[in-house]
Design an enzyme around this catalytic site. Structure first.
Site, PDB file in Angstrom:
ATOM      1  NE  ARG A   1      12.090  10.347 -29.939  1.00 33.62           N
ATOM      2  CZ  ARG A   1      10.834  10.446 -29.530  1.00 33.62           C
ATOM      3  NH1 ARG A   1      10.371  11.611 -29.123  1.00 33.62           N
ATOM      4  NH2 ARG A   1      10.030   9.404 -29.535  1.00 33.62           N
TER       5      ARG A   1
ATOM      6  CD  GLU B   1       8.820   0.012 -34.201  1.00 37.55           C
ATOM      7  OE1 GLU B   1       8.376  -0.048 -35.371  1.00 37.55           O
ATOM      8  OE2 GLU B   1       8.385  -0.676 -33.279  1.00 37.55           O
TER       9      GLU B   1
ATOM     10  CG  ASP C   1       0.010  15.080 -30.192  1.00 35.95           C
ATOM     11  OD1 ASP C   1       0.358  15.002 -29.001  1.00 35.95           O
ATOM     12  OD2 ASP C   1       0.814  15.013 -31.140  1.00 35.95           O
TER      13      ASP C   1
ATOM     14  CG  ASP D   1       3.647  16.170 -29.361  1.00 35.52           C
ATOM     15  OD1 ASP D   1       4.076  15.789 -28.255  1.00 35.52           O
ATOM     16  OD2 ASP D   1       3.868  15.570 -30.421  1.00 35.52           O
TER      17      ASP D   1
ATOM     18  N   GLY E   1       5.972  13.485 -23.758  1.00 34.94           N
ATOM     19  CA  GLY E   1       6.192  12.243 -23.026  1.00 34.94           C
ATOM     20  C   GLY E   1       7.660  11.984 -22.744  1.00 34.94           C
TER      21      GLY E   1
ATOM     22  CG  PHE F   1       4.706   1.339 -27.429  1.00 39.37           C
ATOM     23  CD1 PHE F   1       5.701   1.551 -26.490  1.00 39.37           C
ATOM     24  CD2 PHE F   1       3.807   2.356 -27.686  1.00 39.37           C
ATOM     25  CE1 PHE F   1       5.798   2.763 -25.834  1.00 39.37           C
ATOM     26  CE2 PHE F   1       3.897   3.571 -27.030  1.00 39.37           C
ATOM     27  CZ  PHE F   1       4.899   3.773 -26.108  1.00 39.37           C
TER      28      PHE F   1
END
Length: 1246
Positions: A683, A577, A901, A411, A764, A619
């Site tokens: 990101r 967040e 993961d 990852d 991702g 989410f």
């Protein structure tokens, strides 16, 4: 208790089985039936809360443990031979003596199993007797009970800092908002607190719960192990549905809540925590699979030797001139026929040569692996001081697989990066604000330095005339979205939460009656709740392994003191967040409090706005976004704030923002800024809003309620309602958050690639972000040929889109494979490592994983040095790992840090979890756990190489040892008529394997080092010796078997020739054979040992000393221990004879000479260089070929000189020595077309 007929008991058992298997179960309160017998209880069919994790009972331990041990075929084999030895016609030894080896091995195993089961019993007893509070109708209050007394349908009260005893449906809490906060660290490892809400409409006895007034029937699903899923409803006209948000799970800890009362829905082994407790994982290593194959070869070899013995006995009997008087007659008084005697002799030979199958090998391997794990977990280099955590080994039987890895799947976020987010840039309404100061380290993740221009823009928006205009300003909306659109819980950083031990314990007040009290302390170190302020304070230890600075979940709604504002702490489920909320706070938009129904935000002007929270659309990995629907306190509008991945938000944009009038231009500029952020490795997130009309909200809320109350297809209906509302969004802006690389990640990846490991990164993130990080961590190099596979064309019709996408993917794979072939055939790239890297996005990967394209995709990927997969889902991660395993038959390792993961980690041969910022779910699902990605370098290159090399050589040595010793008995059969006679006392034969030669190979497997850690880290190419077939292969196994045959021949025939034509007895002949065999076997091991330590010397010398002490004592005391043999004073007589010492020396030297020459071969020329002696020596072969020096280690080319420069990782001392050797050779040799060979010796630890 009334007597019941057996038929009634059977009928009840069948009804209970049917009730437990039903998809839905109806539960009632036990209070009306309190005191009645069990047959009249409404929930009698469901199990109680007592747990039992033990495997055995005292009465049945022996038979059950024997059954357990007989699952190992080797035990059945040896027990069968021991039983066979009780038959006189085939026995080779005393029957009782033949049982000793297998009894010792099985007894040791039984003792180990008994100790482990006793520890489980102690844990169960402690847990079952933990006190808790259960409501009693007779006493009219909560009474102290034990966990094992809790039943489905009871009302249980849990106070602050207590462990929840069963799965409870939350009915009432001390919090006025009906919220209970729990910590789930015991279940999923996550330390952040989670909110649970009281079931609406199920209990109407506010403010105090009266359990006796509860007359509802609760319908819930049958138990399952999904920690994030639960379905339950009240079967009324309007069904009140609830989910996991109202379930308190067994094993969780109540925090920041004075007390909570719940209705038991699952108890004991049906609770979710117990259903997830699968015990220790078991995986079979690659080496173990090879071992089983070689054991079968040994069985075949044993049968062949026994067949030779049976045939030889038949021929010997046939060659006798008459009936010898010493042959035992059969049952009818006549001698048995030769064929029948040879048939019996086959089984006698199996008993005699049974040690050919290494009975002690399996238990020795277990000891070795325990020792290896001890050294791995105590390696100071794998300890992380910041988190106070060390390496964890959870799978005890696959340590050697660490040395055979060929593919690593990793990852990115939290694995390669810190997962500590720092706000760097943002774009609002198409204008970019860089926040350059935030990029200057060191900077804490909670620190945000505001951009001056943006501050001025916010000030202008705040000073705009008219509150209605101010509240709809896009800049204010942007920061309101950052503060509101999340699940962050507010805390006060001045308080600490008190943690409890991972072992379940509970504290209960001494009083009998337990009623909720305001302004009262719920337990020692627990929270004190002041009702008139509605604030809670929690305490937490600092400096512990689990210490996290978190605190009260309810900050005061009115914070007049600026110091209190500065002490606000935000507890978030993800670092993203938290970073966004701290950014909003830096600009004056301070999240003050959050309850299930409201969010309080303070504006820069000091005005507090309390937003009514109507719903939260959580989410998920399918939508890639989350939304919060609120009612604006000033405009009274329904406003939906949404944040998510850029591509997920951009597709949902609708009507232009009515203030700007140029929403299309804003979207274009924002997309440009997003691309720039991604190229910088940031990101990215998009922020949007939507004003929902009253009519739309009324229609949607009805659908939402029905979806929440549904039992069947609840998740699909909830997701469908979320997508219905998230349409026609208005874009507010975007954010760029930096996630810095962890320390030493580039060096680690380079070393792993030099070790021959192909690294895949599955993330991702956007392709631009992933590629930037790929270059930063040196997964991708500037000189690489980077193949970028991305099919982004979109067609509206699904069928057309699918067909077009398949064609695009096929053409991409075909063209890229052609490009790889052209690159490989380029003359400039001959004899060089192919620097090819592949970048592929999620959509293209999904199509490449289809059955008709997966072969082409794997064929392309295996030619690449590294692969970077972007925009992949957790399911795709596991599919990629399984595909590579199945198609390439390689050893794989997966490493990750988050819950997404887990599938990938469990799919790989070895799963490694990183204890990072996203909880411990990856760690709990892994085989090994580390705290930093850089630890992977030493774990694989050093410990992995050592574990594999040690265990492989130890297993080969065990086969050699047993074959070499057993063959002494086999060669003797040629001189005793194949009668199954042994020339060595059987007690000494048993001691030989159990005591005399058992400890040295175990120490060899635990402590030997063929290469030092410094050289393994400096020359990662050495790791390749374990890949593929590795050191333990078909050839190595049979070479050791042939060597054992040779040594056994020497050990037998040298003493035989020395004592030929003498009058010594059989045991006098066997004693030097036994002694010579001991010396040969132990000295053979000393040749194999590369790193001598004090432990090796002690075990070697101790084994020899133990042999002579035991044998001398046995020869002096045991006159008739094994009749009719008489071993009295044999060794004493032998040691007085000089011939004995001469035989031991000559035999040992001749037997070990080939092995010594193979291990230390002579040089082919006079160019040998002698280095200063050291604790460890390395032997490198230098091959001079056509003017080039090629240096090899264990057949592996380290580097090629002077045509190619040596790798930087190669120690300079080796390079200089190689150059010196190269120049010392005659020029004619260096320029010749032939070859010369030399050995280079030197210390490893220079």
């Amino acid at each position: 208790m009334t007597w019941r007929s057996p038929l009634a008991l059977v009928r009840d058992a069948l009804r209970g089985q049917r009730a437990r298997k039903m998809d839905l179960r109806s539960l009632q309160s036990n209070l009306p039936y309190e005191g009645l017998e069990k047959a009249k209880q409404p929930n009698r069919y469901f199990p109680g809360n007592a747990i039992k994790t033990t495997k055995y009972t005292p009465l049945l331990f022996i038979p059950m443990n024997l059954i357990e041990q007989f699952h190992r075929l080797a035990n059945i084999y040896f027990v069968g031979l021991a039983i066979l030895n009780f038959f006189p016609v085939v026995n080779a030894f005393q029957p009782e003596v033949a049982l000793i080896p297998i009894c010792v091995i099985m007894s040791l195993t039984a003792l180990k199993d008994a100790w482990e089961d006793f520890r489980r019993y102690q844990s169960d007893r402690k847990l079952n007797n933990t006190p808790c509070l259960v409501y009693s109708r007779m006493e009219k209050q909560f009474m102290q009970r034990r966990w094992k007394d809790v039943r489905v349908g009871d009302f249980v009260k849990v106070v602050c800092n207590e462990i929840i005893p069963a799965d409870l449906l939350l009915l009432h809490t001390s919090d006025p908002n009906g919220v209970c906060h729990i910590e789930t660290a015991n279940l999923d490892g996550e330390t952040n607190l989670k909110q649970r809400r009281v079931v609406p409409g199920l209990c109407n006895s506010d403010p105090e719960l009266e359990p006796e007034s509860f007359n509802s029937v609760v319908v819930c699903e049958k138990p399952n192990n999904n920690l994030n899923h639960f379905k339950c409803y009240k079967p009324d006209k309007e069904r009140v549905g609830t989910g996991i948000e109202s379930l308190l799970l067994r094993g969780c800890t109540v925090r920041n809540t004075d007390y909570a009362v719940g209705f038991v829905v699952f108890a004991g082994h049906e609770t979710k925590s117990m259903l997830n407790n699968n015990g220790p994982r078991y995986k079979r290593s690659k080496l173990e699979r090879k071992l089983n194959t070689d054991v079968m070869f040994c069985v075949i070899l044993l049968f062949a030797m026994c067949l030779v013995g049976a045939v030889g006995h038949f021929l010997w009997l046939q060659a006798l001139p008459g009936e010898p008087p010493y042959l035992v007659p059969g049952r009818i008084g006549d001698p048995e026929s030769a064929s029948l005697s040879s048939f019996y002799m086959f089984f006698t030979m199996i008993i005699l040569l049974q040690v050919l199958i290494p009975i002690s090998l399996y238990i020795s391997i277990e000891f070795v692996k325990v020792g290896q794990i001890f050294f791995i977990t105590n390696d100071i280099d794998l300890y992380d001081e910041e988190t106070d955590s060390r390496m964890q080994c959870k799978a005890l039987n696959i340590t050697e697989d660490l040395g055979q890895i060929e593919y690593i799947f990793s990852d990115k976020t939290g694995t390669l990066t810190e997962n500590k987010m720092v706000f760097r840039r943002c774009s609002i309404m198409g204008k970019e604000y860089p926040h350059k100061e935030n990029g200057k380290p060191p900077l804490l993740k909670t620190e945000v330095i505001p951009d001056r221009e943006l501050l001025q823009q916010i000030s202008r928006a705040e000073s705009s005339s008219g509150s209605s205009r101010r509240q709809i300003d896009p800049y204010l909306d942007f920061f309101l979205a950052l503060a509101i659109c999340n699940t962050v819980v507010v805390s006060m950083a001045t308080a600490r939460r008190q943690r409890v031990s991972a072992l379940f314990t509970a504290t209960v007040d001494d009083g009998k009656q337990h009623k909720p009290k305001r302004n009262s302390t719920c337990s020692d170190n627990s929270a004190i709740e002041e009702d008139h302020f509605n604030r809670t304070v929690k305490m937490e230890e600092i400096g512990g392994t689990n210490g996290v600075q978190t605190c009260s979940l309810h900050a005061p709604p009115q914070c007049e003191n600026p110091a209190e504002i500065d002490n606000l702490y935000y507890e978030a489920e993800s670092p993203d967040e938290a970073a966004l909320v701290y950014t909003a706070k830096a600009y004056g938009f301070i999240l003050l409090a959050r309850t299930p129904n409201s969010v309080t935000v303070r504006l820069p002007s000091g005005e507090d706005l309390v937003f009514e929270v109507l719903d939260t659309l959580a989410f998920d990995y399918n939508r890639k976004r989350m939304s919060v629907l609120v009612r604006h306190p000033i405009t009274k509008e329904y406003v939906l704030y949404t944040k998510g991945a850029d591509y997920a938000i951009m597709e949902l944009l609708g009507t232009p923002y009515h203030l700007s009038g140029n929403q299309k231009a804003i979207a274009t500029k924002t997309q440009y800024h997003l691309d720039c952020y991604a190229k910088d490795g940031l990101r990215t997130l998009c922020i949007a809003k939507k004003v929902v009309s009253d009519k739309e909200y009324a229609s949607w809320s009805g659908n939402r309620r029905r979806a929440l109350a549904a039992i069947d297809g609840r998740e699909e209906l909830i997701m469908e309602t979320a997508t219905q509302l998230e349409t026609n969004l208005s874009l507010l802006g975007a954010t760029g958050i930096e996630d810095r690389l962890q320390e030493s990640v580039p060096d680690t990846l380079v070393a792993l690639q030099e070790a021959g490991i192909q690294v895949w990164v599955l993330t991702g993130d956007k392709p631009e972000t992933a590629v930037n990080i790929g270059y930063a961590c040196r997964l991708l190099e500037e000189e690489d040929l980077v193949i970028n596979m991305s099919c982004t064309n979109k067609v509206r019709r699904p069928l057309s889109a699918s067909l077009k996408f398949v064609c695009l993917t096929q053409s991409c794979l075909t063209s890229e494979k052609s490009e790889v072939r052209r690159y490989s055939n380029d003359p400039r790239n001959v004899d060089t490592t192919q620097a090819i890297s592949l970048v592929i996005d999620g959509q293209t990967l999904a199509m490449a994983l289809s059955s008709d394209l997966e072969d082409r995709f794997v064929d392309l990927a295996k030619r690449c040095r590294s692969v970077l997969c972007c925009r992949v889902t957790p399911l795709q991660k596991s599919r990629v790992v399984k595909l590579v395993q199945e198609k390439l038959k390689v050893m794989t390792l997966a490493v990750g840090d988050g819950a997404n993961d887990v599938n990938m980690i469990q799919a790989a041969d070895i799963g490694i979890g990183i204890s990072g910022q996203e909880g411990m779910q990856a760690v709990m699902a892994s085989d090994f756990a580390i705290s930093r990605f850089k630890h992977l370098k030493k774990l694989l290159l050093v410990h992995g190489h050592w574990c594999y090399s040690r265990l492989a050589n130890m297993i080969i040595y065990f086969f050699y040892k047993n074959v070499a010793y057993v063959n002494l008995l086999f060669w003797y059969q040629f001189f005793c008529g194949f009668s199954g006679t042994a020339m060595i006392d059987y007690w000494l034969m048993i001691f030989f394997n159990l005591f005399f030669t058992s400890v040295p190979p175990i120490m060899f497997g635990i402590m030997d080092k063929d290469v030092s850690a410094e050289l393994l880290l400096g020359v990662p190419e050495l790791y390749r010796t374990g890949q593929g077939a590795g050191e333990y292969n078909f050839a190595a196994f049979w070479v050791s078997i042939l060597d054992a045959f040779y040594q056994s021949l020497v050990c037998f025939f040298v003493p035989y020739l020395a004592y030929q034509d003498t009058d010594i007895d059989v045991f006098t002949f066997g004693t030097p054979l036994n002694t010579v065999s001991l010396f040969t076997i132990l000295l053979h091991l000393s040749i194999e040992i590369k790193a001598w330590t004090v432990v090796h010397w002690v075990t070697m010398v101790g084994s020899v000393a133990l042999y002579f002490i035991v044998t001398l004592a046995y020869s002096a005391t045991c006159v008739t221990c094994n009749p009719p043999s008489n071993p009295y004073w044999i060794l004493q007589s032998q040691m007085a004879d000089p011939m004995f010492y001469l035989i031991c020396i000559i035999t040992t030297v001749v037997a070990l000479l080939p092995r010594y020459c193979q291990q230390y071969p002579p040089c082919l020329n006079n160019c040998t260089m002698t280095w200063p002696s050291s604790r460890l020596l390395i032997r490198l072969k230098v091959l001079i070929f056509r003017g080039n020096a090629l240096i090899y280690f264990k057949g592996l080319q380290i580097f090629h000189w002077p045509t190619f420069s040596p790798p930087l990782s190669l120690p300079q001392v080796l390079v200089s020595r190689a150059e010196e050797l190269y120049h010392s050779l005659p020029n004619s040799t260096c320029q010749a077309s032939g070859q010369a060979e030399s050995l280079l010796e030197g210390p490893l630890d220079q």
